[in-house]
Design a protein around this motif. Structure first.
Motif, short mmCIF file in Angstrom:
data_model
loop_
_atom_site.label_atom_id
_atom_site.label_comp_id
_atom_site.label_asym_id
_atom_site.label_seq_id
_atom_site.Cartn_x
_atom_site.Cartn_y
_atom_site.Cartn_z
N ASN A 369 47.05 16.70 1.46
CA ASN A 369 46.63 15.50 2.27
C ASN A 369 46.48 14.41 1.34
OD1 ASN A 369 45.57 13.13 4.37
ND2 ASN A 369 46.69 14.51 5.54
N ILE A 373 38.48 13.33 0.03
CA ILE A 373 37.05 13.33 0.48
C ILE A 373 36.11 13.90 -0.60
CG2 ILE A 373 37.35 13.22 2.77
CD1 ILE A 373 36.94 16.15 3.23
N GLY A 390 39.32 17.99 -2.83
CA GLY A 390 39.25 18.03 -1.31
C GLY A 390 39.80 17.00 -0.61
N THR A 391 40.78 17.51 0.25
CA THR A 391 41.41 16.58 1.23
C THR A 391 41.05 16.89 2.59
OG1 THR A 391 43.39 17.40 1.41
CG2 THR A 391 43.22 16.50 -0.61
N VAL A 392 41.60 16.00 3.86
CA VAL A 392 41.45 16.34 5.03
C VAL A 392 42.44 17.32 5.44
CG1 VAL A 392 40.56 13.82 5.57
CG2 VAL A 392 43.15 14.52 5.87
N SER A 414 42.50 24.83 5.77
CA SER A 414 42.43 23.46 6.16
C SER A 414 40.96 23.04 6.28
CB SER A 414 42.86 23.43 7.74
OG SER A 414 42.10 24.29 8.51
N ASP A 415 39.91 23.82 5.59
CA ASP A 415 38.31 23.49 5.65
C ASP A 415 38.37 22.19 4.86
OD1 ASP A 415 37.47 25.31 7.37
OD2 ASP A 415 36.63 26.55 5.92
N LEU A 416 37.32 21.23 5.16
CA LEU A 416 37.03 19.98 4.27
C LEU A 416 35.98 20.22 3.42
CD1 LEU A 416 38.87 18.89 7.02
CD2 LEU A 416 37.22 16.95 6.98
N THR A 436 31.04 21.96 2.74
CA THR A 436 32.10 21.75 3.73
C THR A 436 31.66 21.27 5.01
OG1 THR A 436 32.25 23.81 5.00
CG2 THR A 436 33.01 23.88 2.34
N THR A 437 32.41 20.53 5.78
CA THR A 437 32.15 20.40 7.10
C THR A 437 31.73 21.70 8.01
OG1 THR A 437 34.50 20.57 7.70
CG2 THR A 437 33.61 18.21 7.12
N TRP A 462 27.63 19.46 8.10
CA TRP A 462 28.65 18.65 7.32
C TRP A 462 27.60 18.46 6.03
CZ3 TRP A 462 32.47 14.60 8.32
CH2 TRP A 462 33.44 15.12 9.62
N THR A 464 27.60 16.88 2.71
CA THR A 464 28.32 15.91 1.84
C THR A 464 28.13 15.99 0.51
OG1 THR A 464 26.80 14.20 2.69
CG2 THR A 464 28.61 14.51 4.02
#
Length: 681
Positions: A369, A373, A390-392, A414-416, A436-437, A462, A464
């Motif tokens: 994507n 992030i 890392g992408t959404v 698909s993990d952020l 990760t989220t 989350w 960050t």
């Protein structure tokens, strides 16, 4: 590849069919010829990309034909014709032409005129704003005009697929001895006696025309020794002259390159490790020290740079070149002390080599994507040390095959992913951490462990930001979440929340370390209600009188002789706070916003980094501002440079940043990742 580039590819492919015949003659260099193999390639770092700026059909540039030139006013011309005024490309109308002109070659002459060689044959000349045509026949051989070179002032030599002509005052005179010869390249030179001469590259070898300033030039025998030339079909010629006056002739052929220097030949072909395939263009440049440099464009392998000593480097798509097929090369003047600017025409567009230009990485190059992030450089559990993004849509890492997804039992496709690092365990074992989220994940001793707000004291799922902090009891891992900070040390969690731990508010992405004088660490954290400092086991709020906004989004310490500075990013600009020799806040405090002088536009600062020269990069919601502060001066004396979409940024709103081991600045934005290899001030 654009559909309009197909005719050019077909024309080049047709031109690659060799023409045989003729006995070899050797009037050039020693007799018999002295030939040596070319030296080996100079290794290049596969991760270091050249700063190309690409112009495509979206900018008004078409690469259907290889014509390029810069006129006496500084405009760069390309097929169409179109010209570049330094900001944009504009179409140039040629009276009497129903559509675009198919330009195969161009020449900017010393009298200010511009010559265009046509694909279908014939010439166009622009002088003093007036266009003139010279049709095939009447002295100009028929066929595609492949080469134009200026002789004496007012005289242009023209090579076509049907022969050679000398043109002046709007009239051409054919060189009858070359009638029917496919003349592919020309280069001006001088004889051993100093008289003007002309190198002539043909589909069947090399010639020299001496005394071209006189009425009856002398034509040499054809030089077509297969032991010297990698192929008898000559595609390009260029001559270099050293500051000492030594000349070298470079000959590009269908099978490689040959160089004539001091009477001996050096041959570059596949047998000596040179890239296979045709070399179609050559351009003579100079290094900043004034030494000769030659650029060569391959029709298969990309771009080659030859140094004066004959060594060479290869630059291809792995180096950022838009395509490995090169149509043409152009050099334009640059500021004093720098090499001329190189332009490279490819099927993917016209690329200009700049002093600095951001390289974009987006979904077209393998990102799941375009909304980035997180980004960084780390050694993964399988031992691969590389870059990750890392992408959404998930996480990827750079491998020898390109950007590939990274999936583990703990991190799904698909993990952020916001952050990743390696820190030693209490016994020195390297531990891989990833934020990760869906919590914090740890790989150690061959096994994954996950920490979430449900399975551990982690304040929130989350994660960050991550920070490894060395200490007397080993390395502690700090994790920043939206609801507090957590420290993992020797298997024990300690949680710091707003209120109970003197944190002024919930943390942002801003988390940084600066060394303490006693060898320990001082931590800095940005929160929604200001700046916090951690030392001796406790957090405290730091008063920053110049802070543009209480919401702190980034912190970045910069060491200095008396303690240095702490740069702080907020939603309304940046500030820098002086630090004393003990790492404590000092008195000096300055802000940089969209209202200060100098100013930064759209002053929401999300990330901060510095380069090897101490310049500060403020990554904002509207591009990147680079701040250069003179030593001992304040921000009022700073220089602010703005990087925007035109500088290669894939997007303007930044969410991640780091500096890699090569000193390059990376930024993650809404649009992709961007990489800048900073040039010295």
């Amino acid at each position: 590849m654009q559909a309009r580039a197909l005719p050019l590819l077909l024309a080049f492919a047709a031109a690659l069919i060799p023409v045989q015949g003729g006995a070899a003659a050797s009037p050039f260099g020693a007799v018999p010829p002295v030939v040596q193999a070319g030296p080996p390639q100079i290794p290049t770092d596969p991760d270091r990309w050249l700063p190309w700026r690409l112009f495509t059909w979206r900018d008004g540039v078409r690469t259907a034909n290889p014509a390029l030139a810069q006129d006496s006013q500084g405009y760069v011309w390309a097929d169409g014709p179109v010209r570049y005024n330094g900001r944009s490309w504009e179409k140039v109308e040629v009276p009497g032409e129903a559509g675009p002109v198919q330009c195969w070659s161009m020449l900017a002459a010393s009298d200010g005129s511009l010559w265009l060689g046509r694909l279908e044959g014939g010439l166009l000349r622009l002088r003093n704003g007036v266009w003139a045509r010279i049709a095939p026949g009447s002295g100009l051989p028929a066929g595609r005009v492949g080469s134009l070179v200026e002789g004496s002032p007012g005289t242009v030599w023209v090579g076509t697929t049907g022969g050679l002509a000398r043109c002046r005052e709007g009239r051409c005179e054919e060189e009858r001895r070359l009638r029917g010869t496919n003349v592919r390249s020309l280069a001006a030179t001088r004889t051993e006696a100093g008289r003007p001469a002309l190198w002539i590259g043909t589909s069947r070898g090399l010639l020299r025309l001496d005394g071209v300033d006189g009425p009856t030039p002398a034509l040499s025998p054809r030089f077509a020794d297969p032991a010297v030339l990698p192929d008898l079909s000559v595609r390009a010629l260029v001559e270099t002259v050293s500051p000492e006056g030594e000349r070298s002739l470079w000959v590009a052929t269908e099978g490689g390159v040959a160089r004539l220097r001091r009477g001996a030949w050096t041959r570059y072909d596949a047998r000596s490790g040179f890239p296979a395939g045709p070399v179609v263009k050559l351009a003579a440049s100079r290094s900043p020290a004034g030494r000769p440099v030659v650029w060569a464009g391959s029709f298969r392998a990309g771009l080659i740079r030859f140094e004066e000593d004959g060594r060479w480097k290869l630059y291809d798509t792995r180096s950022g070149l838009p395509a490995n097929v090169v149509y043409n090369l152009l050099l334009t003047p640059n500021e004093e002390g720098r090499e001329p600017t190189l332009w490279v025409e490819t099927p993917a567009g016209l690329a200009r080599l700049e002093r600095e230009h951001w390289t974009a990485v987006d979904s077209r190059l393998g990102l799941p994507n375009d909304l980035v992030i997180g980004a960084g450089e780390v050694t993964f559990p399988d031992g691969l040390h590389t870059y990750w993004i890392g992408t959404v849509g998930g996480m990827v890492r750079r491998t020898p095959r390109g950007w590939e997804r990274y999936v583990t039992p703990a991190v799904g496709e698909s993990d952020l992913v916001f952050s990743a690092l390696v820190a030693p365990d209490e016994d020195g074992t390297p531990v891989f951490w990833i934020g990760t989220t869906n919590g914090l994940h740890r790989f150690a001793r061959g096994a994954w462990t996950s920490f979430t707000s449900r399975s551990s004291p982690l304040p929130y799922d989350w994660v960050t930001a991550l920070l490894a902090v060395p200490g007397p009891r080993g390395t502690a891992l700090w994790a920043s979440t939206n609801w507090g900070l957590a420290r993992y040390e020797r298997g024990t969690w300690t949680v710091f929340r707003p209120g109970s731990s003197s944190l002024p508010g919930n943390p942002s992405h801003g988390l940084a370390r600066s060394p303490a004088p006693d060898g320990g660490s001082i931590l800095w954290a940005g929160t929604e209600h200001g700046l916090a400092r951690f030392q001796d086991g406790a957090w405290e709020k730091v008063a920053v009188p110049c802070l543009p906004d209480s919401a702190v989004s980034a912190v970045h310490p910069v060491a200095g002789p008396e303690g240095g500075w702490l740069w702080i990013g907020t939603l309304r600009g940046a500030a820098r706070l002086a630090l004393d020799g003990q790492g404590r806040p000092g008195k000096a405090c300055e802000a940089l916003t969209d209202k200060t002088r100098p100013a930064i536009p759209q002053a929401q600062v999300g990330r901060i980094q510095t380069d090897a020269w101490g310049r500060v990069y403020l990554l904002t919601d509207w591009g990147v501002s680079r701040v250069t502060v003179p030593p001992g001066r304040g921000l009022d004396a700073a220089r602010v440079e703005l990087f925007e979409l035109g500088d290669g940024l894939p997007g303007m709103n930044f969410n991640a940043a780091f500096v890699d081991h090569l000193g390059r600045v990376w930024g993650g934005a809404a649009g992709g990742a961007a990489i800048l290899d900073p040039a010295p001030p």
